[in-house]
Design a protein around this motif. Structure first.
Motif, mmCIF file in Angstrom:
data_model
loop_
_atom_site.group_PDB
_atom_site.id
_atom_site.type_symbol
_atom_site.label_atom_id
_atom_site.label_comp_id
_atom_site.label_asym_id
_atom_site.label_seq_id
_atom_site.Cartn_x
_atom_site.Cartn_y
_atom_site.Cartn_z
ATOM 1 N N THR A 22 0.843 -1.190 0.000
ATOM 2 C CA THR A 22 0.000 0.000 0.000
ATOM 3 C C THR A 22 0.876 1.236 0.000
ATOM 4 N N SER A 23 0.538 2.202 -0.766
ATOM 5 C CA SER A 23 1.316 3.437 -0.817
ATOM 6 C C SER A 23 1.289 4.120 0.539
ATOM 7 N N ALA A 25 1.423 7.104 1.094
ATOM 8 C CA ALA A 25 0.588 8.303 1.023
ATOM 9 C C ALA A 25 -0.874 7.993 1.353
ATOM 10 N N ASP A 26 -1.275 6.724 1.194
ATOM 11 C CA ASP A 26 -2.656 6.330 1.443
ATOM 12 C C ASP A 26 -2.910 5.977 2.901
ATOM 13 N N LYS A 27 -1.880 5.924 3.714
ATOM 14 C CA LYS A 27 -2.035 5.506 5.104
ATOM 15 C C LYS A 27 -2.767 6.575 5.911
ATOM 16 N N PHE A 28 -3.650 6.118 6.787
ATOM 17 C CA PHE A 28 -4.334 7.055 7.665
ATOM 18 C C PHE A 28 -3.599 7.131 8.998
ATOM 19 N N SER A 273 1.996 -3.913 3.914
ATOM 20 C CA SER A 273 2.084 -2.556 4.432
ATOM 21 C C SER A 273 0.806 -2.251 5.197
ATOM 22 N N LEU A 275 -2.406 -0.244 6.731
ATOM 23 C CA LEU A 275 -3.373 0.709 6.201
ATOM 24 C C LEU A 275 -3.254 2.048 6.911
ATOM 25 N N GLY A 276 -2.804 1.999 8.164
ATOM 26 C CA GLY A 276 -2.671 3.218 8.936
ATOM 27 C C GLY A 276 -2.399 2.898 10.390
ATOM 28 N N ALA A 328 -11.909 6.503 9.028
ATOM 29 C CA ALA A 328 -10.734 6.397 8.155
ATOM 30 C C ALA A 328 -10.856 5.216 7.203
#
Length: 782
Positions: A22-23, A25-28, A273, A275-276, A328
């Motif tokens: 997962t990028s 930048a997409d992580k919360f 990776s 998610l956040g 999120a």
């Protein structure tokens, strides 16, 4: 929740390492407010209970790791939002505990816990209206365990209990005819780490993780063979994983990985990776284990998370709403209809095999159960075609030591005890007076220069309250002490040249401020401060290991150079060797002269140095005992003295304290090692090949009112004649739980004092002539 996943396909994806990154930048990143908390409690782990009827309120169960009030507490999960503290429904004193879980049965639900005090796995029935009803079953479980999780198959409700490289699986079930509840061991196996937490996915995949940040997994299956354990990945980013939990979504499953500063969220199908990350609004908070409750409640419409935490106010359990998480993730990921009673793994074997009497309920049916040659897959401690015969380890060292009276249950003949009746039970003569702190650790014995009967026992208190060193006479009466920064281990150096005189020193590793703490021992055995007695770690240490924290320590006086040395280690197994000296202005000084990682790089603590043979003996808690050359100019190549039973040795993890008894020659004498989870001690020959001699434990001495030793840690011993009562010296050991004579537990830890002659010269082992290996005239100053 009936699983609709294709299990074989899932396993194939894992074996192939197929993950979806997962990028970043997409992580919360979200922050949860702490909406409620309990009063102060020694918190480590929590479990939530989903009531079977909607009219009952959900509850959560939290452990209590304190010595005095240890056990578990039951709390109301959702009270009035205006309340500052969570309402407590009940407290159950089962002994110092780290682990609690909930088991959902066919007709009844249970709380299960494991006491560190006595090793008892206990089962309590849950009463949806009032909390917990009372004890329903118990089983002795030997070992030092740090993780617990549950799995529900078609066969029944299982509990995994995992510790330092060893695990058990138990079946909790009602007895036939409804005659109570029983706990049946169904599996035992080795694991690659000491996990802090474990959890089970809907497909029956067990996840476990610990200090390294790496997460491992294996498949839960109804069989007794050891599972195949694989590494999933370093989901903790190299940091210690404090907790693992599953969130059961409608379609997706999420793995929550708890770290000290928050919780990473992963899609279980895309573990490459996170998610956040979830964090909390208390900047001082350190998060431990946690539990998730998915059902809606007023003020917690998306469920909640309950965590063990510590901040500036102390340790507690906290509650936070999960609503920010699903803002999120997206509300479509939410599942507030989850019921753990529906989560039965559909991939288990069918239970019935009438041709083999259904294995008498103590084994699994083979796939070919109708074959006349087929035999059941029997639970540990049982054998025979239909699992109708009991067995025990080493047949209880029969017939002289005991007999097998149940599955892996030995009834021992005194003075023998232990899982196979091979351990000698030797009661203590005395115990030290209370130390002033709940967490003791390690003792040392200082030999008086002119009158050995006036020698002293020095002990550590590593808890914040009472932190420091205590001094006692040879019958345990307190004669003095000094405050210090949470010292873990203590050792003695004799005859150190300092400011034109020779002094004896007590040396400890102080965890509160990462220093080496040194005190002068006066000729009468008192402890006093000395210039340069607080030695901070040099900057070079942080270059070796950024997060180095002092843990264990021991000392060495080189017979080759006359130099004095101090060994200090961290949990990471990094050993630092310092040379001790005095500056021209009359202050102690330490210089780093060597460093190395010990053993297999598992957690280390206890160590001792054989000055005469220049040998450092150190305990690697999950693996065993190692020997290294103690000279700083020698290569740090370790030799394994003995390893733990999981690797075929005679030690039981957690391997803790290590001490030495000198003999009349360099080839005589003994090494004594404490095994914390078993509260037993192994004795080995001091000189290579370090042959195993015997093991012993310390039971109650009712005649003198001295309680047994449980969950032992540090140990020290000397073989010198210390007077009429101690002609062959003594052994002093840490006792974690100070049991009161009339029942209950006293708050402060104590240390037990045992005659070395009572062990090595015991009638049961007298024919071995072990006392011949002791030098009763040993003098540390010569």
């Amino acid at each position: 929740m009936k699983s609709s996943h294709n299990l074989s396909g899932l396993i194939l994806l894992c074996l192939m390492g197929y993950i979806h990154p997962t990028s970043a930048a997409d992580k919360f990143s979200i922050t949860l407010p702490i909406t409620a908390r309990t009063s102060s409690v020694e918190s480590d782990s929590a479990a939530v209970y989903y009531p079977s009827k909607s009219k009952y309120s959900p509850i959560f169960i939290g452990n209590d790791g304190s010595a005095e009030t240890g056990g578990f507490h039951v709390y109301e999960l959702y009270g009035k939002r205006s309340d500052a503290l969570v309402k407590e429904l009940g407290a159950y004193k089962t002994g110092r505990s780290k682990l609690v879980e909930v088991v959902y049965g066919e007709d009844r639900d249970f709380v299960v816990t494991l006491s560190m005090s006595d090793g008892m796995f206990r089962v309590f029935e849950v009463d949806g209206k009032n909390g917990v009803r009372g004890l329903k079953a118990e089983k002795l479980v030997r070992g030092d365990f740090s993780a617990m999780c549950t799995w529900k198959s078609k066969v029944g409700e299982y509990v995994y209990v995992l510790g330092k490289r060893w695990g058990y699986r138990f079946l909790v079930r009602e007895k036939k005819g409804g005659r109570g509840v029983e706990v049946v061991q169904t599996q035992e196996f080795g694991i690659p780490i000491e996990p802090n937490s474990c959890t089970v996915s809907p497909e029956g995949k067990v996840f476990l993780a610990g200090d390294s940040g790496k997460v491992f997994s294996f498949l839960a299956v109804d069989e007794t063979a050891a599972p195949k354990i694989v590494e999933v990945g370093e989901l903790g980013g190299g940091d210690e994983v404090k907790g693992l939990k599953i969130y059961h979504g409608k379609k997706d499953t999420y793995l929550l990985v708890g770290l000290e500063d928050g919780i990473e969220v992963f899609d279980i199908k895309k573990l490459g990776s996170s998610l956040g990350k979830i964090q909390f609004d208390d900047e001082e908070l350190e998060v431990g284990d946690f539990a998730v409750h998915q059902t809606s409640a007023k003020g917690y419409e998306d469920g909640s998370i309950v965590f063990a935490g510590e901040d500036g106010e102390g340790k507690f359990f906290g509650v936070s709403s999960l609503t920010p998480l699903f803002k999120a993730l997206g509300k479509g990921k939410l599942n507030t209809k989850y019921d753990p009673r529906d989560c039965t793994d559909n991939h288990a074997r069918p239970k019935k095999c009438a041709n083999l009497s259904d294995c008498n309920g103590y084994g699994y049916c083979p796939k070919d159960s109708r074959d006349k040659k087929a035999t059941c897959d029997c639970f540990p401690g049982l054998t025979g075609k239909t699992c109708n015969k009991i067995t025990c380890p080493s047949n209880c060292t029969s017939p002289s030591h005991g007999t097998c009276t149940g599955p892996n249950i030995c009834t021992c003949i005194p003075p023998f005890t232990g899982e196979n009746c091979a351990t000698l039970a030797v009661p203590a003569r005395y115990e030290t007076e209370e130390s002033g702190g709940a967490d003791g650790d390690d003792p040392a014995i200082w030999i008086h220069p002119t009158d050995k009967t006036k020698s002293r026992i020095i002990t550590t208190v590593k808890s914040e309250v009472g932190s420091g060193l205590g001094v006692y006479d040879l019958k345990g009466k307190r004669t003095g002490g000094v405050s210090g920064g949470e010292p873990n281990n203590v050792d003695v150096l004799y005859g150190v040249e300092f400011a034109g005189r020779k002094v004896d020193l007590a040396v400890a590793a102080c965890r509160a401020d990462d220093t080496i703490c040194i005190y002068e021992i006066t000729p009468t055995g008192d402890l006093v401060t000395i210039p340069g007695g607080v030695q901070p770690l040099p900057p070079a240490v942080k270059e070796l290991e950024k997060k180095f924290k002092v843990y264990g320590s021991c000392v060495y006086h080189s017979p080759k150079t006359g130099a004095y040395h101090i060994f200090v280690n961290s949990k990471s197994s990094l050993y630092l060797q310092f040379q001790l000296s005095a500056t021209t202005d009359g202050k102690l000084n330490t210089t780093l002269v060597r460093h190395f990682y010990a053993g297999n790089r598992g957690q280390v603590e206890g160590c001792v140095v054989d000055d005469e043979n220049s040998s450092l003996f150190l305990g690697e808690e999950p693996y065993g005992i190692w020997s290294y050359d103690a000279e700083p100019d020698q290569p740090a190549v370790g030799t394994l003295v003995d390893n733990t039973v999981v690797d075929g040795g005679k030690l039981h993890a957690d391997v803790e304290g290590v001490t030495l008894v000198y003999g009349k020659t360099k080839k005589e004498g003994y090494i004594i090692v404490s095994c914390q989870g078993y509260s037993e001690y192994n004795i080995y020959q001091r000189y290579p090949p370090h042959e195993f001699v015997m093991s012993f434990s310390i039971p109650d001495n009712k005649e003198k009112g001295v309680d047994r030793v449980t969950n032992t840690d540090g140990i020290t011993a000397v073989g010198a004649n210390l007077g009429k009562e101690w002609p062959y010296g003594m052994v002093v050991v840490h006792d974690d739980v100070n049991e009161a004579a009339g029942g209950g537990v006293r708050a402060d830890a104590t240390f037990k004092i045992v005659g070395l002659g009572d062990i090595l010269g015991n009638k049961a082992v007298k024919e071995l002539g072990l006392l011949k290996g002791v030098d009763e005239n040993w003098d540390p100053r010569k």
